[in-house]
Scaffold this active site. Structure first.
Site, PDB file in Angstrom:
ATOM      1  N   ASN A   7      33.380  -6.293 -16.981  1.00 51.66           N
ATOM      2  CA  ASN A   7      32.780  -7.532 -17.414  1.00 51.66           C
ATOM      3  C   ASN A   7      33.729  -8.188 -18.539  1.00 51.66           C
ATOM      4  O   ASN A   7      34.006  -7.665 -19.646  1.00 51.66           O
ATOM      5  CB  ASN A   7      31.466  -7.100 -18.163  1.00 51.66           C
ATOM      6  CG  ASN A   7      30.601  -8.230 -18.691  1.00 51.66           C
ATOM      7  OD1 ASN A   7      31.059  -9.398 -18.921  1.00 51.66           O
ATOM      8  ND2 ASN A   7      29.171  -7.804 -18.676  1.00 51.66           N
ATOM      9  N   LYS A  14      34.738  -5.359 -21.077  1.00 52.38           N
ATOM     10  CA  LYS A  14      34.074  -4.222 -21.032  1.00 52.38           C
ATOM     11  C   LYS A  14      34.088  -3.447 -19.504  1.00 52.38           C
ATOM     12  O   LYS A  14      34.433  -4.286 -18.578  1.00 52.38           O
ATOM     13  CB  LYS A  14      32.398  -4.630 -21.209  1.00 52.38           C
ATOM     14  CG  LYS A  14      32.044  -4.696 -22.545  1.00 52.38           C
ATOM     15  CD  LYS A  14      30.713  -4.995 -22.570  1.00 52.38           C
ATOM     16  CE  LYS A  14      30.283  -6.166 -23.640  1.00 52.38           C
ATOM     17  NZ  LYS A  14      28.923  -6.706 -23.529  1.00 52.38           N
ATOM     18  N   ARG A  96      31.810  -9.435 -13.269  1.00 53.92           N
ATOM     19  CA  ARG A  96      31.171 -10.731 -13.768  1.00 53.92           C
ATOM     20  C   ARG A  96      32.006 -11.947 -13.600  1.00 53.92           C
ATOM     21  O   ARG A  96      33.228 -11.869 -14.363  1.00 53.92           O
ATOM     22  CB  ARG A  96      30.499 -10.519 -15.231  1.00 53.92           C
ATOM     23  CG  ARG A  96      30.069 -11.810 -15.760  1.00 53.92           C
ATOM     24  CD  ARG A  96      29.383 -11.302 -17.050  1.00 53.92           C
ATOM     25  NE  ARG A  96      28.817 -12.447 -17.643  1.00 53.92           N
ATOM     26  CZ  ARG A  96      29.183 -12.691 -18.960  1.00 53.92           C
ATOM     27  NH1 ARG A  96      30.265 -12.155 -19.645  1.00 53.92           N
ATOM     28  NH2 ARG A  96      28.729 -13.949 -19.459  1.00 53.92           N
ATOM     29  N   HIS A 184      24.702 -17.249 -18.201  1.00 47.13           N
ATOM     30  CA  HIS A 184      23.949 -15.956 -18.131  1.00 47.13           C
ATOM     31  C   HIS A 184      22.907 -15.901 -17.077  1.00 47.13           C
ATOM     32  O   HIS A 184      21.934 -14.967 -17.217  1.00 47.13           O
ATOM     33  CB  HIS A 184      23.050 -16.206 -19.568  1.00 47.13           C
ATOM     34  CG  HIS A 184      23.628 -16.344 -20.904  1.00 47.13           C
ATOM     35  ND1 HIS A 184      23.306 -17.118 -21.959  1.00 47.13           N
ATOM     36  CD2 HIS A 184      24.755 -15.721 -21.295  1.00 47.13           C
ATOM     37  CE1 HIS A 184      24.205 -17.205 -22.876  1.00 47.13           C
ATOM     38  NE2 HIS A 184      25.148 -16.276 -22.563  1.00 47.13           N
ATOM     39  N   LEU A 213      19.223 -14.312 -26.040  1.00 51.98           N
ATOM     40  CA  LEU A 213      19.795 -14.491 -27.370  1.00 51.98           C
ATOM     41  C   LEU A 213      20.791 -13.598 -27.858  1.00 51.98           C
ATOM     42  O   LEU A 213      20.538 -12.458 -28.246  1.00 51.98           O
ATOM     43  CB  LEU A 213      18.471 -14.674 -28.266  1.00 51.98           C
ATOM     44  CG  LEU A 213      17.258 -15.454 -27.822  1.00 51.98           C
ATOM     45  CD1 LEU A 213      16.333 -15.385 -28.797  1.00 51.98           C
ATOM     46  CD2 LEU A 213      17.953 -17.014 -27.652  1.00 51.98           C
ATOM     47  N   GLY A 214      22.010 -13.721 -27.505  1.00 48.30           N
ATOM     48  CA  GLY A 214      23.314 -12.832 -27.810  1.00 48.30           C
ATOM     49  C   GLY A 214      24.181 -13.606 -28.741  1.00 48.30           C
ATOM     50  O   GLY A 214      23.724 -14.577 -29.394  1.00 48.30           O
ATOM     51  N   GLY A 216      26.108 -16.012 -27.445  1.00 51.32           N
ATOM     52  CA  GLY A 216      25.795 -16.983 -26.778  1.00 51.32           C
ATOM     53  C   GLY A 216      24.279 -17.134 -26.532  1.00 51.32           C
ATOM     54  O   GLY A 216      23.745 -15.860 -26.371  1.00 51.32           O
ATOM     55  N   ARG A 245      29.093 -21.216 -31.769  1.00 45.22           N
ATOM     56  CA  ARG A 245      28.886 -22.742 -31.040  1.00 45.22           C
ATOM     57  C   ARG A 245      27.797 -23.351 -31.507  1.00 45.22           C
ATOM     58  O   ARG A 245      26.596 -22.853 -31.704  1.00 45.22           O
ATOM     59  CB  ARG A 245      28.671 -22.119 -29.470  1.00 45.22           C
ATOM     60  CG  ARG A 245      29.894 -21.815 -28.808  1.00 45.22           C
ATOM     61  CD  ARG A 245      29.823 -21.272 -27.389  1.00 45.22           C
ATOM     62  NE  ARG A 245      29.464 -20.061 -27.067  1.00 45.22           N
ATOM     63  CZ  ARG A 245      29.293 -19.285 -26.167  1.00 45.22           C
ATOM     64  NH1 ARG A 245      28.835 -19.919 -25.180  1.00 45.22           N
ATOM     65  NH2 ARG A 245      29.362 -18.026 -25.992  1.00 45.22           N
ATOM     66  N   ARG A 289      22.319 -10.561 -37.758  1.00 44.16           N
ATOM     67  CA  ARG A 289      22.021  -9.383 -38.752  1.00 44.16           C
ATOM     68  C   ARG A 289      22.262  -9.900 -40.238  1.00 44.16           C
ATOM     69  O   ARG A 289      21.706  -9.646 -41.128  1.00 44.16           O
ATOM     70  CB  ARG A 289      22.751  -8.110 -38.430  1.00 44.16           C
ATOM     71  CG  ARG A 289      22.001  -7.446 -37.234  1.00 44.16           C
ATOM     72  CD  ARG A 289      22.988  -6.276 -36.885  1.00 44.16           C
ATOM     73  NE  ARG A 289      24.269  -6.709 -36.297  1.00 44.16           N
ATOM     74  CZ  ARG A 289      24.897  -6.089 -35.222  1.00 44.16           C
ATOM     75  NH1 ARG A 289      24.629  -4.958 -34.948  1.00 44.16           N
ATOM     76  NH2 ARG A 289      25.884  -6.847 -34.688  1.00 44.16           N
ATOM     77  N   GLY A 335      21.222  -9.345 -27.576  1.00 43.42           N
ATOM     78  CA  GLY A 335      21.588  -8.860 -29.029  1.00 43.42           C
ATOM     79  C   GLY A 335      20.285  -9.252 -29.710  1.00 43.42           C
ATOM     80  O   GLY A 335      19.914  -8.542 -30.640  1.00 43.42           O
ATOM     81  N   GLY A 337      17.627 -11.458 -29.274  1.00 42.18           N
ATOM     82  CA  GLY A 337      16.376 -11.393 -28.614  1.00 42.18           C
ATOM     83  C   GLY A 337      15.697  -9.884 -28.559  1.00 42.18           C
ATOM     84  O   GLY A 337      14.449  -9.682 -28.770  1.00 42.18           O
ATOM     85  N   GLU A 388      23.356  -6.267 -17.949  1.00 38.83           N
ATOM     86  CA  GLU A 388      24.272  -7.262 -17.113  1.00 38.83           C
ATOM     87  C   GLU A 388      25.285  -6.329 -15.960  1.00 38.83           C
ATOM     88  O   GLU A 388      25.325  -6.350 -14.790  1.00 38.83           O
ATOM     89  CB  GLU A 388      25.122  -8.060 -17.747  1.00 38.83           C
ATOM     90  CG  GLU A 388      24.626  -9.304 -18.163  1.00 38.83           C
ATOM     91  CD  GLU A 388      25.468 -10.198 -19.045  1.00 38.83           C
ATOM     92  OE1 GLU A 388      26.471  -9.535 -19.665  1.00 38.83           O
ATOM     93  OE2 GLU A 388      25.225 -11.415 -19.126  1.00 38.83           O
TER      94      GLU A 388
HETATM   95  P1  AMP Z   1      25.166  -9.755 -27.236  1.00 40.21           P
HETATM   96  O1  AMP Z   1      26.203 -11.028 -27.117  1.00 40.21           O
HETATM   97  O2  AMP Z   1      24.049  -9.659 -26.673  1.00 40.21           O
HETATM   98  O3  AMP Z   1      26.005  -8.418 -27.483  1.00 40.21           O
HETATM   99  O4  AMP Z   1      24.491 -10.093 -28.916  1.00 40.21           O
HETATM  100  C1  AMP Z   1      25.243  -9.953 -29.976  1.00 40.21           C
HETATM  101  C2  AMP Z   1      24.559 -10.403 -31.227  1.00 40.21           C
HETATM  102  O5  AMP Z   1      23.359  -9.874 -31.426  1.00 40.21           O
HETATM  103  C3  AMP Z   1      25.202 -10.001 -32.576  1.00 40.21           C
HETATM  104  O6  AMP Z   1      26.233 -11.100 -32.926  1.00 40.21           O
HETATM  105  C4  AMP Z   1      24.132 -10.351 -33.571  1.00 40.21           C
HETATM  106  O7  AMP Z   1      23.943 -11.562 -34.012  1.00 40.21           O
HETATM  107  C5  AMP Z   1      22.877  -9.991 -32.572  1.00 40.21           C
HETATM  108  N1  AMP Z   1      22.299  -8.464 -33.157  1.00 40.21           N
HETATM  109  C6  AMP Z   1      22.459  -7.178 -32.730  1.00 40.21           C
HETATM  110  N2  AMP Z   1      21.474  -6.575 -33.298  1.00 40.21           N
HETATM  111  C7  AMP Z   1      20.806  -7.287 -34.177  1.00 40.21           C
HETATM  112  C8  AMP Z   1      19.860  -6.985 -35.213  1.00 40.21           C
HETATM  113  N3  AMP Z   1      19.272  -5.619 -35.147  1.00 40.21           N
HETATM  114  N4  AMP Z   1      19.176  -7.944 -35.638  1.00 40.21           N
HETATM  115  C9  AMP Z   1      19.638  -9.275 -35.375  1.00 40.21           C
HETATM  116  N5  AMP Z   1      20.420  -9.667 -34.523  1.00 40.21           N
HETATM  117  C10 AMP Z   1      21.266  -8.604 -33.938  1.00 40.21           C
END
Ligand code: AMP
Length: 408
Positions: A7, A14, A96, A184, A213-214, A216, A245, A289, A335, A337, A388
């Site tokens: 990935n 990854k 991916r 996504h 919601l990560g 991106g 973004r 966070r 992340g 979500g 994923e």
């Molecule tokens: P991902 O792209 O799915 O790895 O998501 C990464 C994003 O998830 C990070 O940049 C954070 O903004 C968010 N995230 C991860 N853990 C938390 C948390 N406990 N509370 C709020 N946002 C989080």
């Protein structure tokens, strides 16, 4: 059967190995081995963990992306965290691929033609498709003639109706391939399938809104198991506000900046992709966070960033609900979500009119994967962990299962 999954991101790589003894069932399993490289300035940080929880962590010079990737792959069969005797034990590798354009509606076994198509698409997603091609080369170098499969993030949206996919610019745009692809898709599709299983319903009978919601962020409206609308478009910049973004902004702002401030295409790209979103508004961070923590300490710009994020999320969910003509389940993933009770609560706050009711207690610390809707909520609200890599491994399994059954 060992399935290697790669990935590749613009600033991270990854990898995971799944062991499928007999078959890969419907429920996700943990990888036997997983590793990650993060490029930070002059260094690449490599972290590896196997199923026995042996961990390796090492910093190498970021000189060559390919060398770091080679080192990461070598640790599958060499060193303390190794789980295989050698690369020959890998049966198939899945990748991916962020942009498969309109050409790919399904995962594809990588042939010279498929590689050439991914290369053509690199014009649209230069950071991603280039990294993915490097990954494909590296697996070929390490594992020889092992079959490789491309799983496309755009494929799930490829059946989006033209009314949702075509931009209302001149018709020539559509003829030139400028249209909404959506991204996504691997996770939106996985979440839809998982939600149907959690609800004990046939996917084809459900109207779902999936919120990825990560770093991106995108939404998808899913009917009959297909994406019928999504918030990302020709590029992953369209739609919701994200970590760095902007999401959708008035294109008039861009022409204004080009005319008045003499900004080049590259500068605008950099602004929209790297200096906007949560980071751009808060001036602090693109990480939710840190935004929530700063907001709780009274930081006004962090609060504004959070409020814009929640406002745009809610208006996006409303738009998806209107496209579907109603919703059976709203799903939060990735992340933010999965982890941010604050974001889920604010997103759902005004959605009571749609039948969305959260259970405040379940929302605070949900198990993964969980139903966090209140008793009697007409719309089920689910939290589903993004999987994923597992979804890619399963596509590899399915493709090889097809060829195995043809061989019988
Ligand atoms: P991902 O792209 O799915 O790895 O998501 C990464 C994003 O998830 C990070 O940049 C954070 O903004 C968010 N995230 C991860 N853990 C938390 C948390 N406990 N509370 C709020 N946002 C989080």
């Amino acid at each position: 059967m060992n399935i290697l999954v790669l990935n590749s991101g613009s600033s991270s790589q990854k990898a995971a190995v799944y062991n499928a003894a007999d078959s890969l069932g419907d429920d996700p399993q943990e990888p036997a081995w997983q590793g990650k490289i993060e490029w930070e300035g002059m260094h690449a940080q490599i972290d590896v963990r196997n199923e026995a929880d042996t961990r390796l962590s090492e910093q190498v010079s970021a000189g060559s992306r390919q060398e770091a990737t080679a080192q990461l792959l070598d640790s599958i069969w060499r060193g303390a965290a190794a789980i295989l005797r050698g690369p020959s034990e890998i049966a198939i590798a899945g990748h991916r691929v962020v942009n498969g354009g309109r050409e790919f509606r399904e995962p594809a076994v990588i042939t010279p033609e498929v590689k050439a198509a991914i290369e053509r698409m690199a014009v649209l997603a230069p950071l991603h498709n280039r990294a993915e091609l490097d990954g494909i080369e590296m697996v070929a170098r390490k594992c020889g003639a092992v079959p490789q499969v491309a799983v496309f993030d755009t494929a799930f949206h490829a059946r989006m109706p033209d009314a949702a996919a075509i931009y209302p610019g001149p018709y020539e745009w559509a003829e030139q391939g400028i249209r909404r692809f959506g991204f996504h898709g691997i996770n939106h599709e996985y979440c839809a399938q998982r939600a149907a299983r959690m609800l004990g319903k046939d996917l084809a009978s459900l109207r779902l809104i999936t919120c990825h919601l990560g770093n991106g962020c995108s939404l998808a409206a899913i009917r009959d198991g297909h994406s019928v609308d999504t918030t990302m478009g020709f590029t992953p910049v369209e739609g919701l506000m994200m970590g760095t973004r902007s999401g959708s902004v008035d294109p008039g702002i861009l022409t204004h900046l080009m005319r008045r401030k003499n900004l080049s295409g590259e500068q605008i790209d950099e602004t929209l992709n790297k200096k906007s979103g949560l980071l751009g508004i808060s001036g602090l961070s693109g990480d939710m966070r840190e935004i929530v923590a700063a907001m709780k300490q009274g930081n006004a710009r962090a609060r504004l960033a959070f409020e814009i994020f929640a406002h745009r999320l809610r208006s996006g969910i409303g738009a998806m609900a209107a496209v579907l003509g109603g919703v059976d389940a709203l799903i939060f993933s990735a992340g933010i979500g999965e982890n941010s009770a604050e974001v889920r609560a604010r997103a759902c706050e005004t959605l009571d009119f749609l039948g969305v009711r959260l259970d405040a207690t379940k929302n605070v610390r949900p198990a993964l994967d969980a139903d966090i809707s209140g008793d009697g909520s007409p719309v089920r609200v689910l939290v589903i962990r993004a999987q994923e890599d597992w979804a890619i491994a399963r596509e590899c399994w399915r493709l090889t299962a097809k060829s195995r059954s043809r061989a019988i």
